[in-house]
Design an enzyme around this catalytic site. Structure first.
Site, PDB file in Angstrom:
ATOM      1  N   PRO A 170       0.744  -1.247  -0.030  1.00  0.00           N
ATOM      2  CA  PRO A 170      -0.159   0.268  -0.112  1.00  0.00           C
ATOM      3  C   PRO A 170       0.907   1.148  -0.005  1.00  0.00           C
ATOM      4  O   PRO A 170       0.462   2.226  -0.329  1.00  0.00           O
ATOM      5  CB  PRO A 170      -0.699  -0.042   1.411  1.00  0.00           C
ATOM      6  CG  PRO A 170      -0.674  -1.482   1.743  1.00  0.00           C
ATOM      7  CD  PRO A 170       0.750  -1.928   1.405  1.00  0.00           C
ATOM      8  N   GLU A 181       2.279  -6.984   8.809  1.00  0.00           N
ATOM      9  CA  GLU A 181       1.955  -5.665   8.718  1.00  0.00           C
ATOM     10  C   GLU A 181       3.078  -4.873   7.850  1.00  0.00           C
ATOM     11  O   GLU A 181       3.352  -3.662   7.971  1.00  0.00           O
ATOM     12  CB  GLU A 181       2.519  -5.227  10.417  1.00  0.00           C
ATOM     13  CG  GLU A 181       1.362  -5.732  11.389  1.00  0.00           C
ATOM     14  CD  GLU A 181      -0.016  -5.886  10.859  1.00  0.00           C
ATOM     15  OE1 GLU A 181      -0.697  -4.844  10.731  1.00  0.00           O
ATOM     16  OE2 GLU A 181      -0.609  -6.919  11.078  1.00  0.00           O
ATOM     17  N   ARG A 232      -1.189  -8.904 -20.797  1.00  0.00           N
ATOM     18  CA  ARG A 232      -2.012  -8.413 -22.116  1.00  0.00           C
ATOM     19  C   ARG A 232      -1.529  -7.535 -22.633  1.00  0.00           C
ATOM     20  O   ARG A 232      -2.029  -7.199 -24.168  1.00  0.00           O
ATOM     21  CB  ARG A 232      -3.571  -8.102 -21.500  1.00  0.00           C
ATOM     22  CG  ARG A 232      -3.585  -6.962 -20.922  1.00  0.00           C
ATOM     23  CD  ARG A 232      -4.961  -6.651 -20.522  1.00  0.00           C
ATOM     24  NE  ARG A 232      -5.995  -6.539 -21.463  1.00  0.00           N
ATOM     25  CZ  ARG A 232      -5.785  -4.924 -21.884  1.00  0.00           C
ATOM     26  NH1 ARG A 232      -5.187  -4.237 -21.644  1.00  0.00           N
ATOM     27  NH2 ARG A 232      -6.805  -4.989 -23.126  1.00  0.00           N
ATOM     28  N   ASP A 266      -7.373   0.560 -26.952  1.00  0.00           N
ATOM     29  CA  ASP A 266      -6.647   1.242 -25.441  1.00  0.00           C
ATOM     30  C   ASP A 266      -5.914   2.458 -25.813  1.00  0.00           C
ATOM     31  O   ASP A 266      -6.190   3.490 -25.234  1.00  0.00           O
ATOM     32  CB  ASP A 266      -5.858   0.255 -25.207  1.00  0.00           C
ATOM     33  CG  ASP A 266      -6.435  -0.978 -24.440  1.00  0.00           C
ATOM     34  OD1 ASP A 266      -7.581  -0.786 -24.205  1.00  0.00           O
ATOM     35  OD2 ASP A 266      -5.821  -1.865 -24.019  1.00  0.00           O
TER      36      ASP A 266
HETATM   37  C1  4G0 Z   1       3.504  -4.682   2.501  1.00  0.00           C
HETATM   38  C2  4G0 Z   1      -0.583  -4.344  -1.609  1.00  0.00           C
HETATM   39  C3  4G0 Z   1       2.390  -5.554   1.821  1.00  0.00           C
HETATM   40  C4  4G0 Z   1       3.004  -3.919   3.418  1.00  0.00           C
HETATM   41  C5  4G0 Z   1      -0.147  -5.252  -0.794  1.00  0.00           C
HETATM   42  C6  4G0 Z   1       0.728  -5.095   3.306  1.00  0.00           C
HETATM   43  C7  4G0 Z   1      -2.769  -3.701  -0.558  1.00  0.00           C
HETATM   44  C8  4G0 Z   1      -1.663  -3.732  -1.443  1.00  0.00           C
HETATM   45  C9  4G0 Z   1       1.280  -5.801   2.372  1.00  0.00           C
HETATM   46  C10 4G0 Z   1       1.803  -4.001   4.197  1.00  0.00           C
HETATM   47  C11 4G0 Z   1      -1.245  -5.417   0.416  1.00  0.00           C
HETATM   48  C12 4G0 Z   1      -2.125  -2.847  -2.636  1.00  0.00           C
HETATM   49  C13 4G0 Z   1       2.221  -2.022   5.671  1.00  0.00           C
HETATM   50  C14 4G0 Z   1       0.035  -3.261   5.645  1.00  0.00           C
HETATM   51  C15 4G0 Z   1       0.406  -6.737   1.848  1.00  0.00           C
HETATM   52  N1  4G0 Z   1      -2.159  -4.712   0.556  1.00  0.00           N
HETATM   53  N2  4G0 Z   1      -2.835  -1.835  -2.248  1.00  0.00           N
HETATM   54  N3  4G0 Z   1      -1.040  -6.250   1.423  1.00  0.00           N
HETATM   55  N4  4G0 Z   1       1.438  -3.186   4.992  1.00  0.00           N
HETATM   56  O1  4G0 Z   1      -1.668  -2.705  -3.890  1.00  0.00           O
END
Ligand code: 4G0
Length: 312
Positions: free
Chosen positions: A89, A116, A154, A169
Site C-alpha cells: 500500500p 504488517e 495482455r 486502448d
Molecule cells: C506490504 C498491496 C505488503 C506492506 C499489498 C501490506 C494492499 C496492496 C502488504 C503492508 C497489500 C495494494 C504495511 C499493511 C500486503 N495490501 N493496495 N498487503 N502493510 O496494492
C-alpha cells in the site's frame, strides 16, 4: 516474459491466471509464472519468516533474511537482470503506462508482502520499484501480483488475440470508454441508441467520443487534466459543458472547476424525488437504465427515427 514471485503462499499460483487469455499465454509460453516459497529460505526451526517489530507495536514484520536469500537464489537462475517489484500500500499507483513499460522486459521479480509489512532493509537492498493497486489494504501481496501479471501479460504481443482492442486502448488513451451495446436491439424495453444502427461511421465515432468525454467529465474529471485531447475533443467537451450549463442553469458547471462539477453531480444523484434531476443524471452520466433518459438521449443526439435502420 517470466514472472518470479516471492511469496509465502506459492500454491495459490497460477490460480486464476491459468484461465482464459492468461491461461493460453501460459500454455504458449508467452509468459511463465514461477512462484518461490520464501519459507524455503528460512533458517528458523519452524520456518518462520516474520518477527516482532523493533520499537514495539502491533503485528509482525517480514524479516529481511529469508526474502534476501530467496531473491539471491532467483537472480542467480536468470540470464537477465530482472527488475524487483514490491507490492504494498506504500507503493506508487500502478498504471496502464507501467504495465506497458514492464511488458518490454524479459522478466520481473514480484515480492508479495504479508503481516504488517516488510523490514525496511528489503527495500534498500533489493526493491527497485514499489507498486500499489490503490488505497486499500489486503491480507497479502499475492492478489496484487496476479493483477500486475494480468495487466502486463495482455500488453505482450500475441497474448490478446484481437490486436484491435490494444489499438483502441491507445486511441481512447487517458479517458473512459464509451457505452457499448450488442444484440438484442431491444432489451427490457431499453433500445440501442439509434446512431449505432445508422451506419454513419463518422457520426458513430463522434457520438462515442462525446459519450466517452461526458462520462470522463462526470465520473473522472481528474483524468481530463492528464489526457492528451485533440482540438475536436476539446470542442466536444465544451459542447458537453455548454449543455450541462444550459440544462442545469447552474453557473458552477461552466467553470472548469472539477471539485464543483463533482459536487453538482452528487447533488443530482441525491435528489431522487426530482424527476428532472434523475433523468438528467442518467443521461449525462451515460446510464441508460431509464427509459425516459434513453429516449431523451436519442433526442439530444438527433437520432430519433433512426431506430428502424439496420446496422448491416
Ligand atoms: C506490504 C498491496 C505488503 C506492506 C499489498 C501490506 C494492499 C496492496 C502488504 C503492508 C497489500 C495494494 C504495511 C499493511 C500486503 N495490501 N493496495 N498487503 N502493510 O496494492
Amino acid at each position: 516474459m517470466n514472472f518470479d514471485i516471492l511469496t509465502i503462499f506459492p500454491e495459490i499460483f497460477p490460480g486464476p491466471l491459468a484461465c482464459s487469455i492468461t491461461g493460453r499465454a501460459l500454455e504458449e509460453k508467452l509468459i511463465t509464472v514461477n512462484p518461490v516459497d520464501i519459507r524455503d529460505f528460512s533458517t528458523d526451526k519452524h520456518k518462520n519468516v516474520d518477527d516482532y517489530p523493533y520499537g514495539g507495536g502491533a503485528g509482525m514484520v517480514m524479516q529481511p533474511g529469508p526474502l534476501y536469500r530467496a531473491h539471491q537464489d532467483v537472480m542467480q537462475q536468470r540470464d537477465y537482470l530482472p527488475e524487483t517489484i514490491l507490492l504494498s500500500p506504500q507503493g506508487k499507483k500502478f498504471s496502464q503506462d507501467q504495465a506497458r513499460e514492464l511488458s518490454q522486459k524479459p522478466g520481473v521479480i514480484l515480492i508479495c508482502g504479508h503481516y504488517e509489512g516488510v523490514d525496511e532493509r528489503v527495500r534498500e537492498l533489493i526493491v527497485d520499484r514499489e507498486l500499489s493497486l490503490g488505497d486499500y489494504v489486503l491480507t497479502g501481496g499475492e492478489l496484487p501480483a496476479m493483477v500486475v501479471i494480468d495487466a502486463v501479460a495482455r500488453m505482450i504481443p500475441g497474448v490478446v488475440g484481437d490486436e484491435e482492442s490494444t489499438r483502441r486502448d491507445s486511441f481512447y488513451q487517458g479517458i473512459l470508454d464509451y457505452p457499448q451495446y450488442t444484440r438484442p436491439r431491444s432489451f427490457q424495453e431499453l433500445e440501442v441508441p439509434g446512431v449505432l444502427l445508422s451506419g454513419h461511421h463518422a457520426r458513430i465515432e463522434r457520438w462515442r467520443k462525446k459519450q466517452a468525454l461526458k462520462r470522463t467529465w462526470l465520473r473522472r474529471p481528474d483524468l481530463l487534466e492528464e489526457a492528451d485531447l485533440d482540438p475536436e475533443d476539446i470542442e466536444i467537451l465544451h459542447e458537453i459543458q455548454a449543455e450541462l450549463a444550459e440544462k442545469e442553469d447552474n453557473e458552477l458547471v461552466g467553470e472548469e472547476n472539477n471539485e464543483l462539477a463533482r459536487e453538482k453531480d452528487n447533488k443530482l444523484v441525491g435528489e431522487e424525488n426530482n424527476e428532472l434531476a434523475e433523468q438528467e443524471y442518467n443521461e449525462l452520466a451515460g446510464y441508460e437504465n431509464n427509459k425516459l433518459a434513453g429516449d431523451k438521449n436519442k433526442q439530444a443526439d438527433g437520432d430519433k427515427g433512426k431506430d428502424d435502420q439496420q446496422a448491416t
